[in-house]
Design a protein around this motif. Sequence first.
Motif, PDB file in Angstrom:
ATOM      1  N   SER A   1      -4.045  -0.142  -2.258  1.00 28.26           N
ATOM      2  CA  SER A   1      -3.730   1.250  -2.566  1.00 28.26           C
ATOM      3  C   SER A   1      -3.651   2.097  -1.307  1.00 28.26           C
ATOM      4  CB  SER A   1      -4.791   1.823  -3.516  1.00 28.26           C
ATOM      5  OG  SER A   1      -4.623   3.213  -3.690  1.00 28.26           O
ATOM      6  N   GLU A   2      -4.610   1.923  -0.408  1.00 26.41           N
ATOM      7  CA  GLU A   2      -4.612   2.717   0.823  1.00 26.41           C
ATOM      8  C   GLU A   2      -3.443   2.348   1.724  1.00 26.41           C
ATOM      9  OE1 GLU A   2      -5.603   5.355   3.849  1.00 26.41           O
ATOM     10  OE2 GLU A   2      -6.137   5.278   1.727  1.00 26.41           O
TER      11      GLU A   2
ATOM     12  N   VAL B   1      -0.513   1.081   0.776  1.00 23.30           N
ATOM     13  CA  VAL B   1       0.722   1.568   0.159  1.00 23.30           C
ATOM     14  C   VAL B   1       0.843   3.078   0.298  1.00 23.30           C
ATOM     15  CG1 VAL B   1       1.939   1.829  -2.039  1.00 23.30           C
ATOM     16  CG2 VAL B   1       0.901  -0.362  -1.441  1.00 23.30           C
ATOM     17  N   SER B   2      -0.254   3.798   0.049  1.00 26.36           N
ATOM     18  CA  SER B   2      -0.190   5.260   0.139  1.00 26.36           C
ATOM     19  C   SER B   2       0.083   5.711   1.569  1.00 26.36           C
ATOM     20  CB  SER B   2      -1.491   5.881  -0.374  1.00 26.36           C
ATOM     21  OG  SER B   2      -2.596   5.486   0.411  1.00 26.36           O
TER      22      SER B   2
ATOM     23  N   TYR C   1      -8.102  -1.429  -4.067  1.00 23.36           N
ATOM     24  CA  TYR C   1      -8.247  -0.221  -3.252  1.00 23.36           C
ATOM     25  C   TYR C   1      -7.705  -0.429  -1.841  1.00 23.36           C
ATOM     26  CZ  TYR C   1     -10.830   2.654  -6.558  1.00 23.36           C
ATOM     27  OH  TYR C   1     -11.175   3.428  -7.635  1.00 23.36           O
TER      28      TYR C   1
ATOM     29  N   ASP D   1      -4.844   6.366  -8.083  1.00 17.86           N
ATOM     30  CA  ASP D   1      -5.392   6.748  -6.782  1.00 17.86           C
ATOM     31  C   ASP D   1      -4.328   6.681  -5.690  1.00 17.86           C
ATOM     32  OD1 ASP D   1      -7.815   7.109  -7.984  1.00 17.86           O
ATOM     33  OD2 ASP D   1      -8.620   5.153  -7.403  1.00 17.86           O
ATOM     34  N   THR D   2      -3.409   5.731  -5.812  1.00 20.84           N
ATOM     35  CA  THR D   2      -2.317   5.654  -4.844  1.00 20.84           C
ATOM     36  C   THR D   2      -1.467   6.917  -4.900  1.00 20.84           C
ATOM     37  OG1 THR D   2      -2.241   3.235  -4.989  1.00 20.84           O
ATOM     38  CG2 THR D   2      -0.287   4.339  -4.124  1.00 20.84           C
TER      39      THR D   2
ATOM     40  N   ASN E   1      -3.445   9.726  -3.401  1.00 19.75           N
ATOM     41  CA  ASN E   1      -3.514   9.574  -1.950  1.00 19.75           C
ATOM     42  C   ASN E   1      -2.207   9.977  -1.274  1.00 19.75           C
ATOM     43  OD1 ASN E   1      -6.076   8.848  -1.133  1.00 19.75           O
ATOM     44  ND2 ASN E   1      -5.776   6.687  -1.567  1.00 19.75           N
TER      45      ASN E   1
END
Length: 227
Positions: free
Chosen positions: A43-44, A46-47, A40, A201-202, A205
């Motif tokens: 993911s944040e 990268v997004s 996570y 999720d990515t 986001n």
Amino acid sequence: MAASTKLSPAATAQLALTSYLGALERRPVATKSATSGLLYLVSEIVSTQLAKPTAGRQYAAAAGGKEAKERLSPLRVLQQSKPALKLAGYGALIAAPLDHVLYSLLARAFAGRTSRRARVGEVVAANALILPVQNAVYLAALSVLGGARSARQVVSAVRSQFLSVMQMTVVVSTLSLVAAQRWLPPMAWTPFFSLVAAAVDTAINVQAKRRELAAAAAGDARVDKDE
């Protein structure tokens, strides 16, 4: 002195996988929590980077040199991004333990059943029972991390996005569960699904951040026009 043996990339990957599965067997929840938190977090980051790629490239070209690269580096983004740390906490403390319980119950319910009907039933059960819980909890967490403070705000945020998220995740969940049934041991299911969820999720986001940027730009344009 004997020459040291250099492992091939495939052997190194196999050794890492074996060690990881061993850690899963010894400390399943802790290992899954660490995995989910890291995923996570990434993911944040990268997004955040992908949400405005054009602006990022223009900034790098205008600023030029080492300074621009440092300001756009993942480490710099991490230092300036509290949402990344908050999502890492969500992944480690909420998502991973919840997924561990849900998929453990699912695996227990279908243990020893390998017929085609049982496999289809497992997919249906996952999509009908597990996926709605995961999505609702995730959307609620995002709304709280985004500033929602009342139950009404959280419920409103979940309702506004729940159906669209379910439509996408049902497809991904079905494909990933079929893959897990065929190729993965049960102990590896949760980290595998955490990896799949982090990828989804990515994407969610990135879309959400781009919508926010577009809305903010439209608002600024209206203000400039009024002035």
